[in-house]
Design a protein around this motif. Structure first.
Motif, mmCIF file in Angstrom:
data_model
loop_
_atom_site.group_PDB
_atom_site.id
_atom_site.type_symbol
_atom_site.label_atom_id
_atom_site.label_comp_id
_atom_site.label_asym_id
_atom_site.label_seq_id
_atom_site.Cartn_x
_atom_site.Cartn_y
_atom_site.Cartn_z
ATOM 1 N N ASP A 7 0.818 -1.217 0.000
ATOM 2 C CA ASP A 7 0.000 0.000 0.000
ATOM 3 C C ASP A 7 0.852 1.268 0.000
ATOM 4 N N GLU A 8 2.031 1.198 0.619
ATOM 5 C CA GLU A 8 2.870 2.391 0.699
ATOM 6 C C GLU A 8 3.864 2.481 -0.450
ATOM 7 N N SER A 9 3.777 1.554 -1.393
ATOM 8 C CA SER A 9 4.703 1.565 -2.522
ATOM 9 C C SER A 9 4.147 2.405 -3.662
ATOM 10 N N GLN A 10 5.048 3.134 -4.301
ATOM 11 C CA GLN A 10 4.655 3.824 -5.532
ATOM 12 C C GLN A 10 4.754 2.817 -6.667
ATOM 13 N N LEU A 11 3.637 2.570 -7.316
ATOM 14 C CA LEU A 11 3.606 1.564 -8.375
ATOM 15 C C LEU A 11 3.753 2.233 -9.737
ATOM 16 N N SER A 12 4.629 1.669 -10.561
ATOM 17 C CA SER A 12 4.722 2.108 -11.956
ATOM 18 C C SER A 12 4.007 1.078 -12.819
ATOM 19 N N GLN A 13 3.579 1.511 -13.981
ATOM 20 C CA GLN A 13 2.867 0.592 -14.872
ATOM 21 C C GLN A 13 3.876 -0.081 -15.801
ATOM 22 N N GLU A 14 4.038 -1.371 -15.628
ATOM 23 C CA GLU A 14 4.934 -2.175 -16.472
ATOM 24 C C GLU A 14 4.239 -3.501 -16.727
ATOM 25 N N TYR A 15 4.435 -4.021 -17.924
ATOM 26 C CA TYR A 15 3.827 -5.315 -18.269
ATOM 27 C C TYR A 15 2.309 -5.290 -18.102
ATOM 28 N N GLY A 16 1.714 -4.108 -18.135
ATOM 29 C CA GLY A 16 0.261 -4.010 -17.974
ATOM 30 C C GLY A 16 -0.222 -4.135 -16.547
ATOM 31 N N ILE A 17 0.701 -4.131 -15.605
ATOM 32 C CA ILE A 17 0.317 -4.245 -14.202
ATOM 33 C C ILE A 17 1.086 -3.207 -13.389
ATOM 34 N N GLY A 18 0.715 -3.056 -12.129
ATOM 35 C CA GLY A 18 1.430 -2.137 -11.246
ATOM 36 C C GLY A 18 2.611 -2.832 -10.596
ATOM 37 N N ILE A 19 3.765 -2.183 -10.634
ATOM 38 C CA ILE A 19 5.006 -2.764 -10.120
ATOM 39 C C ILE A 19 5.641 -1.802 -9.124
ATOM 40 N N GLY A 20 5.988 -2.289 -7.951
ATOM 41 C CA GLY A 20 6.703 -1.493 -6.955
ATOM 42 C C GLY A 20 8.002 -2.182 -6.568
ATOM 43 N N ARG A 21 9.099 -1.740 -7.217
ATOM 44 C CA ARG A 21 10.392 -2.393 -6.974
ATOM 45 C C ARG A 21 10.988 -1.953 -5.642
ATOM 46 N N TRP A 22 11.544 -2.902 -4.931
ATOM 47 C CA TRP A 22 12.125 -2.601 -3.631
ATOM 48 C C TRP A 22 13.434 -1.838 -3.756
ATOM 49 N N GLU A 23 14.044 -1.874 -4.930
ATOM 50 C CA GLU A 23 15.359 -1.237 -5.075
ATOM 51 C C GLU A 23 15.292 0.258 -4.789
ATOM 52 N N HIS A 24 14.075 0.807 -4.777
ATOM 53 C CA HIS A 24 13.936 2.225 -4.473
ATOM 54 C C HIS A 24 14.128 2.510 -2.994
ATOM 55 N N ARG A 25 14.209 1.447 -2.207
ATOM 56 C CA ARG A 25 14.276 1.658 -0.762
ATOM 57 C C ARG A 25 15.400 0.828 -0.162
ATOM 58 N N PRO A 26 16.290 1.448 0.611
ATOM 59 C CA PRO A 26 17.384 0.667 1.199
ATOM 60 C C PRO A 26 16.859 -0.349 2.208
ATOM 61 N N THR A 27 17.476 -1.518 2.225
ATOM 62 C CA THR A 27 17.129 -2.518 3.234
ATOM 63 C C THR A 27 18.219 -2.542 4.294
ATOM 64 N N LYS A 28 17.800 -2.840 5.521
ATOM 65 C CA LYS A 28 18.761 -2.858 6.635
ATOM 66 C C LYS A 28 19.755 -3.998 6.479
ATOM 67 N N GLN A 29 19.350 -5.028 5.771
ATOM 68 C CA GLN A 29 20.218 -6.166 5.509
ATOM 69 C C GLN A 29 20.238 -6.387 3.997
ATOM 70 N N PRO A 30 21.404 -6.761 3.424
ATOM 71 C CA PRO A 30 21.390 -7.092 1.993
ATOM 72 C C PRO A 30 20.539 -8.335 1.744
ATOM 73 N N LEU A 31 19.808 -8.330 0.655
ATOM 74 C CA LEU A 31 18.954 -9.465 0.298
ATOM 75 C C LEU A 31 19.635 -10.273 -0.806
ATOM 76 N N PRO A 32 19.498 -11.595 -0.767
ATOM 77 C CA PRO A 32 20.105 -12.411 -1.835
ATOM 78 C C PRO A 32 19.196 -12.513 -3.057
ATOM 79 N N PHE A 33 18.360 -11.510 -3.249
ATOM 80 C CA PHE A 33 17.437 -11.477 -4.382
ATOM 81 C C PHE A 33 16.953 -10.047 -4.558
ATOM 82 N N ASP A 34 16.348 -9.765 -5.692
ATOM 83 C CA ASP A 34 15.611 -8.516 -5.865
ATOM 84 C C ASP A 34 14.139 -8.800 -5.570
ATOM 85 N N ALA A 35 13.391 -7.752 -5.299
ATOM 86 C CA ALA A 35 11.995 -7.967 -4.928
ATOM 87 C C ALA A 35 11.126 -6.844 -5.475
#
Lengths: 116, 116
Positions: A7-35
Motif C-alpha cells: 500500500d505504501e509503494s509507488q507503483l509504476s505501470q509495467e507489463y500491464g500491471i502495477g510494479i513497486g520495486r524494492w530497489e527504491h528503498r534501502p534494506t537494513k540487511q542485503p537481500l540475496p534477491f531482488d523484490a
C-alpha cells in the motif's frame, strides 16, 4: 525490524500491471534477491514476460491464474509459484485485484549462496 | 512452473506454531534462501525466536503483530517484515489464523549473492 508494504509503494505501470520495486528503498540487511510488489487489476492480465532470473511469486491477495506454455495454475494466498529462467508467463486476475510479492535472482547468485 | 502451497504442506509444531519447511521438497531451481510456511492459530502467538539468519516474513493471511524488543508492528497481507540476525521476535495472531511465508538466509549468503 523493517517493513515493506504494497500500500505504501509507488507503483509504476509495467507489463500491464502495477510494479513497486524494492530497489527504491534501502534494506537494513542485503537481500540475496531482488523484490517487487505486483498488482494486477481485477479482470486484468500481465503482458507475457520472460527473463533470465528465477522468480518466486508469492500470492498475498486475490486469485491469480499463472499461464506458462499452455499450463495453467490457479494460485490464491498461501501459494507460491516458482518460475524457471526463460519460462514465458502471464498472470491473470479474476474478480478481485491480485497482489503478489515477487522475488527474483540470477541462477548463479543462488549457486553462490548454496556454496557459501 | 512449480507451486508450493501452505494447504498441502505437512506442518510440524515448533515455536508454538505450525511450520512447513520447504526443505522437504525438491525445488526445480536452487533457491538463495531457505523457506517455510508458518501458521499461527487464531489468538495464538509464537514462542520468542532469534537466530543468526536474516528473515523476511511475508504475510499472506490474517493480521499478525510482530514484536521485537518492545516495538510492535501490525502486518496484514501486503506487508513483509525484515528481521535482522539476533532480533528476538514474537508473532501474535488476532481473531483469525495468521499465515506467513518466511524466507531466511545467513548474511554471508546474501553478500555472496550481491558480489556474484
Amino acid at each position: 525490524m523493517q517493513t515493506f508494504t504494497l500500500d505504501e509503494s509507488q507503483l509504476s505501470q509495467e507489463y500491464g500491471i502495477g510494479i513497486g520495486r524494492w530497489e527504491h528503498r534501502p534494506t537494513k540487511q542485503p537481500l540475496p534477491f531482488d523484490a517487487m510488489w505486483c498488482r494486477v487489476p481485477a479482470h486484468g492480465k500481465s503482458a507475457p514476460d520472460e527473463h533470465p532470473e528465477v522468480e518466486l511469486a508469492v500470492v498475498v491477495g486475490g486469485t491469480a491464474v499463472f499461464t506458462v506454455e499452455g499450463e495453467e495454475v490457479t494460485a490464491r494466498p498461501g501459494t507460491a509459484v516458482l518460475l524457471s529462467p526463460g519460462e514465458r508467463h502471464v498472470i491473470t486476475a479474476a474478480e478481485e485485484p491480485v497482489c503478489i510479492l515477487s522475488v527474483y535472482w540470477l541462477p548463479s547468485a543462488a549457486d553462490s549462496g548454496e556454496a557459501g
